[in-house]
Write a protein that holds these residues in place. Structure first.
Motif, mmCIF file in Angstrom:
data_model
loop_
_atom_site.group_PDB
_atom_site.id
_atom_site.type_symbol
_atom_site.label_atom_id
_atom_site.label_comp_id
_atom_site.label_asym_id
_atom_site.label_seq_id
_atom_site.Cartn_x
_atom_site.Cartn_y
_atom_site.Cartn_z
ATOM 1 N N UNK A 220 -13.413 12.276 6.751
ATOM 2 C CA UNK A 220 -12.844 13.066 7.830
ATOM 3 C C UNK A 220 -12.043 12.135 8.742
ATOM 4 N N UNK A 221 -10.845 12.524 9.086
ATOM 5 C CA UNK A 221 -9.959 11.677 9.889
ATOM 6 C C UNK A 221 -10.607 11.242 11.203
ATOM 7 N N UNK A 222 -11.261 12.164 11.906
ATOM 8 C CA UNK A 222 -11.870 11.823 13.200
ATOM 9 C C UNK A 222 -13.027 10.845 13.034
ATOM 10 N N UNK A 223 -13.875 11.092 12.028
ATOM 11 C CA UNK A 223 -14.994 10.181 11.780
ATOM 12 C C UNK A 223 -14.494 8.792 11.378
ATOM 13 N N UNK A 224 -13.461 8.761 10.543
ATOM 14 C CA UNK A 224 -12.900 7.492 10.098
ATOM 15 C C UNK A 224 -12.304 6.731 11.277
ATOM 16 N N UNK A 225 -11.570 7.424 12.114
ATOM 17 C CA UNK A 225 -10.970 6.790 13.290
ATOM 18 C C UNK A 225 -12.049 6.199 14.188
ATOM 19 N N UNK B 20 0.824 -1.217 0.000
ATOM 20 C CA UNK B 20 0.000 0.000 0.000
ATOM 21 C C UNK B 20 0.855 1.263 0.000
ATOM 22 N N UNK B 21 0.317 2.304 -0.562
ATOM 23 C CA UNK B 21 1.029 3.589 -0.575
ATOM 24 C C UNK B 21 1.004 4.205 0.818
ATOM 25 N N UNK B 22 2.089 4.834 1.249
ATOM 26 C CA UNK B 22 2.071 5.516 2.542
ATOM 27 C C UNK B 22 1.089 6.693 2.494
ATOM 28 N N UNK B 23 0.366 6.885 3.583
ATOM 29 C CA UNK B 23 -0.606 7.975 3.654
ATOM 30 C C UNK B 23 -0.247 8.837 4.860
ATOM 31 N N UNK B 24 0.129 10.085 4.628
ATOM 32 C CA UNK B 24 0.468 10.954 5.756
ATOM 33 C C UNK B 24 -0.786 11.346 6.541
ATOM 34 N N UNK C 229 -6.106 2.607 0.950
ATOM 35 C CA UNK C 229 -4.727 2.302 1.320
ATOM 36 C C UNK C 229 -4.573 2.155 2.829
ATOM 37 N N UNK C 230 -5.208 3.042 3.590
ATOM 38 C CA UNK C 230 -5.121 2.968 5.046
ATOM 39 C C UNK C 230 -5.728 1.683 5.589
ATOM 40 N N UNK C 231 -6.896 1.318 5.072
ATOM 41 C CA UNK C 231 -7.606 0.144 5.567
ATOM 42 C C UNK C 231 -7.213 -1.141 4.843
ATOM 43 N N UNK C 232 -6.435 -0.983 3.775
ATOM 44 C CA UNK C 232 -5.990 -2.123 2.960
ATOM 45 C C UNK C 232 -7.175 -2.930 2.443
#
Length: 80
Positions: free
Chosen positions: A58-63, A7-11, A23-26
Motif C-alpha cells: 500500500x502506498x501510504x504504508x510504504x511511505x 530502474x523502471x519508472x513507477x507511476x 524499483x522504487x527503493x532500488x
C-alpha cells in the motif's frame, strides 16, 4: 531490478507490486524479502492468505515505513 538504463519508472498508484517496490527503493529481490521478513518494523508487503506469490504494498504504508527506516543524507554519519 535494474537493466542497462536503470530502474523502471513507477507511476504513483495506490498499490505497488513487489517488483515496483524494488524499483522504487532500488533494492534487490533478496533485500526486499529480507526487509519484509525482519522482526522489527518489517517492510509492509501484503498478500492474500495462502498465496505464495503476488505481494503488494500500500502506498501510504510504504511511505510511512520509508520515513521510519531511513535518515536524511546529511544525518547518516551522525546516526551510523
Amino acid at each position: 531490478m535494474n537493466d542497462a538504463t536503470g530502474p523502471r519508472p513507477v507511476p504513483p498508484q495506490d498499490y505497488y507490486s513487489a517488483q515496483q517496490v524494488m524499483d522504487l527503493l532500488r533494492i534487490s529481490k533478496r533485500r526486499l524479502y529480507e526487509l519484509a521478513e525482519r522482526d522489527d518494523d518489517p517492510l509492509p508487503l501484503r498478500t492474500f492468505p495462502g498465496a505464495k506469490r503476488g505481494s503488494i504494498a500500500d502506498r501510504r504504508e510504504l511511505r510511512d515505513w520509508v520515513l521510519r527506516n531511513t535518515v536524511l543524507v546529511r544525518e547518516r554519519e551522525q546516526r551510523g
